[in-house]
Write an enzyme that holds these catalytic residues in place. Structure first.
Site, mmCIF file in Angstrom:
data_model
loop_
_atom_site.group_PDB
_atom_site.id
_atom_site.type_symbol
_atom_site.label_atom_id
_atom_site.label_comp_id
_atom_site.label_asym_id
_atom_site.label_seq_id
_atom_site.Cartn_x
_atom_site.Cartn_y
_atom_site.Cartn_z
ATOM 1 N N ASN A 9 0.872 -1.178 0.000
ATOM 2 C CA ASN A 9 0.000 0.000 0.000
ATOM 3 C C ASN A 9 0.906 1.223 0.000
ATOM 4 O O ASN A 9 1.461 1.586 1.035
ATOM 5 C CB ASN A 9 -0.889 -0.040 1.250
ATOM 6 C CG ASN A 9 -1.742 1.191 1.393
ATOM 7 O OD1 ASN A 9 -1.805 2.034 0.493
ATOM 8 N ND2 ASN A 9 -2.411 1.309 2.536
ATOM 9 N N LYS A 11 0.185 4.229 -0.330
ATOM 10 C CA LYS A 11 -0.471 5.424 0.241
ATOM 11 C C LYS A 11 -0.179 6.640 -0.636
ATOM 12 O O LYS A 11 -0.081 6.501 -1.852
ATOM 13 C CB LYS A 11 -0.045 5.616 1.702
ATOM 14 C CG LYS A 11 -0.287 4.346 2.532
ATOM 15 C CD LYS A 11 -0.196 4.567 4.008
ATOM 16 C CE LYS A 11 -0.403 3.226 4.724
ATOM 17 N NZ LYS A 11 -0.398 3.350 6.168
ATOM 18 N N HIS A 98 -9.686 1.015 4.509
ATOM 19 C CA HIS A 98 -8.446 1.199 5.272
ATOM 20 C C HIS A 98 -8.740 2.109 6.467
ATOM 21 O O HIS A 98 -9.556 3.026 6.361
ATOM 22 C CB HIS A 98 -7.371 1.810 4.373
ATOM 23 C CG HIS A 98 -6.025 1.813 5.013
ATOM 24 N ND1 HIS A 98 -5.671 2.743 5.950
ATOM 25 C CD2 HIS A 98 -4.981 0.964 4.895
ATOM 26 C CE1 HIS A 98 -4.437 2.465 6.372
ATOM 27 N NE2 HIS A 98 -3.994 1.406 5.747
ATOM 28 N N GLU A 100 -7.235 4.520 7.647
ATOM 29 C CA GLU A 100 -7.058 5.959 7.369
ATOM 30 C C GLU A 100 -8.281 6.527 6.666
ATOM 31 O O GLU A 100 -8.641 7.688 6.862
ATOM 32 C CB GLU A 100 -5.769 6.164 6.546
ATOM 33 C CG GLU A 100 -4.541 5.936 7.419
ATOM 34 C CD GLU A 100 -3.316 5.402 6.691
ATOM 35 O OE1 GLU A 100 -3.242 5.495 5.454
ATOM 36 O OE2 GLU A 100 -2.414 4.879 7.391
ATOM 37 N N GLU A 170 -5.834 -5.182 10.196
ATOM 38 C CA GLU A 170 -4.791 -4.202 10.483
ATOM 39 C C GLU A 170 -5.122 -3.476 11.782
ATOM 40 O O GLU A 170 -5.919 -2.532 11.780
ATOM 41 C CB GLU A 170 -4.706 -3.166 9.357
ATOM 42 C CG GLU A 170 -4.383 -3.737 8.007
ATOM 43 C CD GLU A 170 -3.794 -2.670 7.092
ATOM 44 O OE1 GLU A 170 -2.662 -2.854 6.643
ATOM 45 O OE2 GLU A 170 -4.454 -1.645 6.855
ATOM 46 N N GLY A 176 1.965 2.101 10.794
ATOM 47 C CA GLY A 176 2.909 3.211 10.689
ATOM 48 C C GLY A 176 3.569 3.586 12.006
ATOM 49 O O GLY A 176 4.201 4.631 12.116
ATOM 50 N N SER A 216 2.959 -2.279 10.305
ATOM 51 C CA SER A 216 4.409 -2.282 10.559
ATOM 52 C C SER A 216 5.090 -3.612 10.205
ATOM 53 O O SER A 216 6.058 -4.007 10.850
ATOM 54 C CB SER A 216 4.710 -1.883 12.008
ATOM 55 O OG SER A 216 4.254 -0.558 12.251
ATOM 56 N N GLY A 237 2.622 -1.204 4.308
ATOM 57 C CA GLY A 237 2.677 0.211 3.977
ATOM 58 C C GLY A 237 4.106 0.668 3.774
ATOM 59 O O GLY A 237 4.708 0.464 2.716
HETATM 60 P P1 PGA Z 1 2.470 0.171 7.675
HETATM 61 O O1 PGA Z 1 1.048 0.387 6.963
HETATM 62 O O2 PGA Z 1 3.043 -1.104 7.100
HETATM 63 O O3 PGA Z 1 3.290 1.383 7.270
HETATM 64 O O4 PGA Z 1 2.244 0.086 9.120
HETATM 65 C C1 PGA Z 1 0.200 -0.691 6.734
HETATM 66 C C2 PGA Z 1 -1.075 -0.189 6.102
HETATM 67 O O5 PGA Z 1 -1.520 0.905 6.454
HETATM 68 O O6 PGA Z 1 -1.677 -0.869 5.250
#
Ligand code: PGA
Length: 254
Positions: A9, A11, A98, A100, A170, A176, A216, A237
């Protein structure tokens, strides 16, 4: 056997040139180093879908996806991108729900159910995200919340349609932040999700659905996180923005 999947992803990151450099490095590394049955999905920002799809071509392991799409098909929705548009580009996957998008764009279960329908109608595969905030886990309500997210977004589907869904668990507190769920916590939640799917659709159907862990994931922790029997891969991500690291994550599922 369930499909193993590692999805990146991206983003809202990278210029076009940097995105194309990343995609072409990845294609090269996958060609040289990845042997086995894994579906690799690059979920790019909308403007990079067409050039990345062209660059990837008809690669046997790599597909391209979007990070969101409208619940509407066409019309006066300024700034939106729809499922039939994505299908016409030959994108094959769409991340939906997601955290976010749930948090910053107020996407709720009803809206996500409509997006799931729009995406399936046009032959794309939703990667449907669920997961709890830290406060919810601290109160011990994470299993209930995730079951509810799955019900609201997916349980209107029939058994044929649910088999087309990829689910990504997630935990929001792991996205993140550099904190991951332990392999044990990930496996426990994946088992909860699969059991919930089995209760509604029967065990054989639930056994066919790929459930990814996200939050992460990196080259050092991927192998352990992916070791749970209900963990079929990852949604990655930050670490998907580096070709070497992402390739190592892909290799760790094989
Ligand atoms: P991250 O994000 O691996 O940076 O924690 C995962 C995601 O938001 O899909």
């Amino acid at each position: 056997m369930r499909q193993k999947i590692v999805a990146g992803n991206w983003k809202m990151n990278k210029t076009l040139d940097d995105a194309l450099a990343l995609a072409s490095e990845l294609v090269g590394m996958v060609n040289d180093e990845v042997r086995g049955d894994v579906r690799i999905i690059l979920c790019t920002p909308f403007p990079y879908l067409v050039p990345v799809i062209r660059l990837v071509g008809s690669h046997p392991l790599i597909s391209v996806g979007a990070q969101n799409c409208s619940e509407h098909e066409w019309g006066a929705y300024t700034g939106e991108t729809s499922a039939p548009m994505l299908a016409s580009l030959k994108a094959h996957y769409v991340i939906l729900g997601h955290s976010e998008r749930r948090q910053y764009f107020d996407e709720d279960g009803k809206l996500l159910a409509a997006k799931v329908d729009a995406v399936l109608k046009h032959g794309l595969t939703p990667i449907f995200c669920c997961g709890e905030q830290l406060e919810v886990r601290d109160k011990g309500e994470h299993e209930d919340l995730v079951r509810r997210q799955i019900e609201e977004g997916l349980f209107h589907l029939d058994a044929d349609a649910i088999k087309k869904i990829v689910i990504a668990y997630e935990p929001v507190w792991a996205i993140g932040t550099g904190k991951t769920a332990s392999a044990h916590q990930a496996q426990d939640m994946h088992a909860v999700i699969r059991l919930h799917l089995a209760t509604k659709y029967g065990k054989p159907t639930a056994e066919e659905i790929s459930i990814l862990y996200g939050g992460s994931v990196n080259a050092d922790n991927a192998k352990e996180l992916f070791s749970g029997k209900d963990v079929d891969g990852g949604l990655v991500g930050g670490a998907s923005l580096k070709s070497r690291e992402f390739t190592e994550i892909v290799k760790s599922i094989l």
